[in-house]
Design a protein around this motif. Structure first.
Motif, PDB file in Angstrom:
ATOM      1  N   ASP A   4     -14.444 -35.386  -2.276  1.00  0.00           N
ATOM      2  CA  ASP A   4     -13.909 -36.438  -1.416  1.00  0.00           C
ATOM      3  C   ASP A   4     -13.507 -37.640  -2.261  1.00  0.00           C
ATOM      4  OD1 ASP A   4     -13.289 -38.208   0.560  1.00  0.00           O
ATOM      5  OD2 ASP A   4     -15.088 -37.833   1.727  1.00  0.00           O
ATOM      6  N   ARG A   5     -12.200 -37.922  -2.314  1.00  0.00           N
ATOM      7  CA  ARG A   5     -11.686 -39.021  -3.139  1.00  0.00           C
ATOM      8  C   ARG A   5     -11.387 -40.266  -2.323  1.00  0.00           C
ATOM      9  NH1 ARG A   5      -7.287 -35.208  -5.356  1.00  0.00           N
ATOM     10  NH2 ARG A   5      -8.659 -33.464  -5.656  1.00  0.00           N
ATOM     11  N   ARG A   6     -11.725 -40.252  -1.056  1.00  0.00           N
ATOM     12  CA  ARG A   6     -11.421 -41.399  -0.192  1.00  0.00           C
ATOM     13  C   ARG A   6     -12.344 -42.556  -0.505  1.00  0.00           C
ATOM     14  NH1 ARG A   6     -11.816 -37.679   4.993  1.00  0.00           N
ATOM     15  NH2 ARG A   6     -13.748 -37.322   3.910  1.00  0.00           N
ATOM     16  N   HIS A   7     -11.795 -43.755  -0.390  1.00  0.00           N
ATOM     17  CA  HIS A   7     -12.587 -44.949  -0.691  1.00  0.00           C
ATOM     18  C   HIS A   7     -12.903 -45.772   0.546  1.00  0.00           C
ATOM     19  CE1 HIS A   7     -12.150 -44.282  -4.958  1.00  0.00           C
ATOM     20  NE2 HIS A   7     -10.871 -44.032  -4.752  1.00  0.00           N
ATOM     21  N   GLU A   8     -12.232 -45.502   1.651  1.00  0.00           N
ATOM     22  CA  GLU A   8     -12.464 -46.294   2.856  1.00  0.00           C
ATOM     23  C   GLU A   8     -13.245 -45.473   3.885  1.00  0.00           C
ATOM     24  OE1 GLU A   8      -9.013 -43.826   3.703  1.00  0.00           O
ATOM     25  OE2 GLU A   8      -9.289 -45.202   2.068  1.00  0.00           O
ATOM     26  N   PHE A   9     -13.863 -46.180   4.811  1.00  0.00           N
ATOM     27  CA  PHE A   9     -14.633 -45.548   5.884  1.00  0.00           C
ATOM     28  C   PHE A   9     -13.700 -44.772   6.808  1.00  0.00           C
ATOM     29  CE2 PHE A   9     -16.113 -45.777  10.283  1.00  0.00           C
ATOM     30  CZ  PHE A   9     -17.296 -45.082  10.163  1.00  0.00           C
ATOM     31  N   ARG A  10     -14.109 -43.574   7.184  1.00  0.00           N
ATOM     32  CA  ARG A  10     -13.351 -42.770   8.142  1.00  0.00           C
ATOM     33  C   ARG A  10     -14.212 -42.550   9.376  1.00  0.00           C
ATOM     34  NH1 ARG A  10      -8.590 -39.469   6.771  1.00  0.00           N
ATOM     35  NH2 ARG A  10      -7.823 -40.482   4.925  1.00  0.00           N
ATOM     36  N   LEU A  11     -13.609 -42.767  10.521  1.00  0.00           N
ATOM     37  CA  LEU A  11     -14.280 -42.559  11.798  1.00  0.00           C
ATOM     38  C   LEU A  11     -14.031 -41.130  12.241  1.00  0.00           C
ATOM     39  CD1 LEU A  11     -15.744 -43.679  14.308  1.00  0.00           C
ATOM     40  CD2 LEU A  11     -13.473 -44.275  15.195  1.00  0.00           C
ATOM     41  N   ARG A  12     -15.092 -40.351  12.386  1.00  0.00           N
ATOM     42  CA  ARG A  12     -14.957 -38.974  12.862  1.00  0.00           C
ATOM     43  C   ARG A  12     -14.709 -39.010  14.360  1.00  0.00           C
ATOM     44  NH1 ARG A  12     -15.423 -35.088   9.493  1.00  0.00           N
ATOM     45  NH2 ARG A  12     -15.911 -33.510  11.031  1.00  0.00           N
ATOM     46  N   THR A  13     -13.716 -38.257  14.801  1.00  0.00           N
ATOM     47  CA  THR A  13     -13.352 -38.252  16.206  1.00  0.00           C
ATOM     48  C   THR A  13     -12.733 -36.908  16.539  1.00  0.00           C
ATOM     49  OG1 THR A  13     -12.078 -39.361  17.924  1.00  0.00           O
ATOM     50  CG2 THR A  13     -11.102 -39.298  15.739  1.00  0.00           C
ATOM     51  N   TYR A  14     -12.760 -36.545  17.782  1.00  0.00           N
ATOM     52  CA  TYR A  14     -12.144 -35.298  18.205  1.00  0.00           C
ATOM     53  C   TYR A  14     -11.303 -35.577  19.442  1.00  0.00           C
ATOM     54  CZ  TYR A  14     -15.349 -33.256  14.910  1.00  0.00           C
ATOM     55  OH  TYR A  14     -16.020 -32.956  13.762  1.00  0.00           O
ATOM     56  N   GLU A  15     -10.025 -35.806  19.211  1.00  0.00           N
ATOM     57  CA  GLU A  15      -9.082 -35.994  20.305  1.00  0.00           C
ATOM     58  C   GLU A  15      -7.751 -35.394  19.877  1.00  0.00           C
ATOM     59  OE1 GLU A  15      -7.296 -40.245  20.437  1.00  0.00           O
ATOM     60  OE2 GLU A  15      -9.381 -40.484  19.796  1.00  0.00           O
ATOM     61  N   GLN A  16      -6.890 -35.162  20.820  1.00  0.00           N
ATOM     62  CA  GLN A  16      -5.595 -34.585  20.507  1.00  0.00           C
ATOM     63  C   GLN A  16      -4.561 -35.673  20.284  1.00  0.00           C
ATOM     64  OE1 GLN A  16      -4.744 -31.733  23.604  1.00  0.00           O
ATOM     65  NE2 GLN A  16      -5.660 -30.122  22.384  1.00  0.00           N
ATOM     66  N   VAL A  17      -3.684 -35.437  19.302  1.00  0.00           N
ATOM     67  CA  VAL A  17      -2.585 -36.337  18.999  1.00  0.00           C
ATOM     68  C   VAL A  17      -1.298 -35.520  18.951  1.00  0.00           C
ATOM     69  CG1 VAL A  17      -3.991 -37.997  17.724  1.00  0.00           C
ATOM     70  CG2 VAL A  17      -2.889 -36.124  16.500  1.00  0.00           C
ATOM     71  N   LYS A  18      -0.188 -36.215  19.075  1.00  0.00           N
ATOM     72  CA  LYS A  18       1.117 -35.561  18.973  1.00  0.00           C
ATOM     73  C   LYS A  18       1.709 -35.911  17.611  1.00  0.00           C
ATOM     74  CE  LYS A  18       5.765 -35.601  20.834  1.00  0.00           C
ATOM     75  NZ  LYS A  18       6.675 -36.297  21.741  1.00  0.00           N
ATOM     76  N   VAL A  19       2.119 -34.886  16.871  1.00  0.00           N
ATOM     77  CA  VAL A  19       2.766 -35.062  15.579  1.00  0.00           C
ATOM     78  C   VAL A  19       4.203 -34.592  15.735  1.00  0.00           C
ATOM     79  CG1 VAL A  19       2.761 -34.374  13.149  1.00  0.00           C
ATOM     80  CG2 VAL A  19       0.599 -34.663  14.368  1.00  0.00           C
ATOM     81  N   SER A  20       5.157 -35.414  15.281  1.00  0.00           N
ATOM     82  CA  SER A  20       6.564 -35.036  15.417  1.00  0.00           C
ATOM     83  C   SER A  20       7.331 -35.396  14.151  1.00  0.00           C
ATOM     84  CB  SER A  20       7.196 -35.712  16.633  1.00  0.00           C
ATOM     85  OG  SER A  20       7.087 -37.104  16.540  1.00  0.00           O
ATOM     86  N   ASP A  21       8.470 -34.713  13.975  1.00  0.00           N
ATOM     87  CA  ASP A  21       9.337 -35.107  12.870  1.00  0.00           C
ATOM     88  C   ASP A  21       9.975 -36.443  13.237  1.00  0.00           C
ATOM     89  OD1 ASP A  21      11.355 -34.485  14.679  1.00  0.00           O
ATOM     90  OD2 ASP A  21      12.078 -32.753  13.581  1.00  0.00           O
ATOM     91  N   GLN A  22      10.640 -37.079  12.289  1.00  0.00           N
ATOM     92  CA  GLN A  22      11.153 -38.424  12.518  1.00  0.00           C
ATOM     93  C   GLN A  22      12.214 -38.487  13.607  1.00  0.00           C
ATOM     94  OE1 GLN A  22      11.825 -40.888   8.998  1.00  0.00           O
ATOM     95  NE2 GLN A  22      10.789 -39.305   7.815  1.00  0.00           N
ATOM     96  N   ALA A  25      12.732 -34.148  17.328  1.00  0.00           N
ATOM     97  CA  ALA A  25      13.226 -32.833  17.759  1.00  0.00           C
ATOM     98  C   ALA A  25      12.129 -31.770  17.741  1.00  0.00           C
ATOM     99  CB  ALA A  25      14.396 -32.397  16.881  1.00  0.00           C
ATOM    100  N   ALA A  26      11.201 -31.864  16.798  1.00  0.00           N
ATOM    101  CA  ALA A  26      10.104 -30.901  16.702  1.00  0.00           C
ATOM    102  C   ALA A  26       8.786 -31.652  16.834  1.00  0.00           C
ATOM    103  CB  ALA A  26      10.156 -30.164  15.369  1.00  0.00           C
ATOM    104  N   SER A  27       7.834 -31.059  17.563  1.00  0.00           N
ATOM    105  CA  SER A  27       6.529 -31.714  17.707  1.00  0.00           C
ATOM    106  C   SER A  27       5.428 -30.671  17.812  1.00  0.00           C
ATOM    107  CB  SER A  27       6.516 -32.637  18.926  1.00  0.00           C
ATOM    108  OG  SER A  27       6.640 -31.903  20.109  1.00  0.00           O
ATOM    109  N   TRP A  28       4.221 -31.108  17.488  1.00  0.00           N
ATOM    110  CA  TRP A  28       3.043 -30.259  17.498  1.00  0.00           C
ATOM    111  C   TRP A  28       1.892 -31.052  18.091  1.00  0.00           C
ATOM    112  CZ3 TRP A  28       6.157 -31.518  13.448  1.00  0.00           C
ATOM    113  CH2 TRP A  28       6.952 -30.505  12.925  1.00  0.00           C
ATOM    114  N   THR A  29       1.025 -30.378  18.834  1.00  0.00           N
ATOM    115  CA  THR A  29      -0.214 -30.992  19.304  1.00  0.00           C
ATOM    116  C   THR A  29      -1.298 -30.611  18.316  1.00  0.00           C
ATOM    117  OG1 THR A  29       0.468 -30.869  21.602  1.00  0.00           O
ATOM    118  CG2 THR A  29      -1.889 -31.098  21.177  1.00  0.00           C
ATOM    119  N   CYS A  30      -2.004 -31.612  17.814  1.00  0.00           N
ATOM    120  CA  CYS A  30      -3.028 -31.383  16.797  1.00  0.00           C
ATOM    121  C   CYS A  30      -4.326 -32.072  17.205  1.00  0.00           C
ATOM    122  CB  CYS A  30      -2.572 -31.943  15.450  1.00  0.00           C
ATOM    123  SG  CYS A  30      -1.074 -31.191  14.813  1.00  0.00           S
TER     124      CYS A  30
END
Length: 84
Positions: A4-22, A25-30
């Motif tokens: 783990d190379r991260r230096h900042e605090f990360r909040l663990r969470t489990y929710e769905q987000v939408k990821v799309s191209d700029q 036109a294309a999107s994914w639920t993650c």
């Protein structure tokens, strides 16, 4: 030993987000695994072929953030938020 190379605090969470191209036109639920000020870790249900830069929409806040794909392994990927 952790890689783990991260230096900042990360909040663990489990929710769905939408990821799309700029273009939107294309999107994914993650699934959002964790999030910090600088980025987030997501997991997809199928192996998406993501562009280098995506938009992530967080339904709870209706905020959309542009992010660069930093790493990708199977169904999981890490993003770094970018400023326009």
């Amino acid at each position: 030993m952790s890689d783990d190379r991260r230096h900042e605090f990360r909040l663990r969470t489990y929710e769905q987000v939408k990821v799309s191209d700029q273009s939107g036109a294309a999107s994914w639920t993650c699934d959002l695994i964790d999030v910090s000020i600088q980025g987030c870790c997501l997991s997809a249900r199928d192996k998406p072929s993501l562009p280098d830069v995506v938009d992530v929409t967080f339904p709870r806040t209706q905020e959309t953030r542009r992010a660069q794909v930093i790493w990708h392994r199977d169904f999981d990927f890490g993003l770094r938020f970018v400023t326009d």
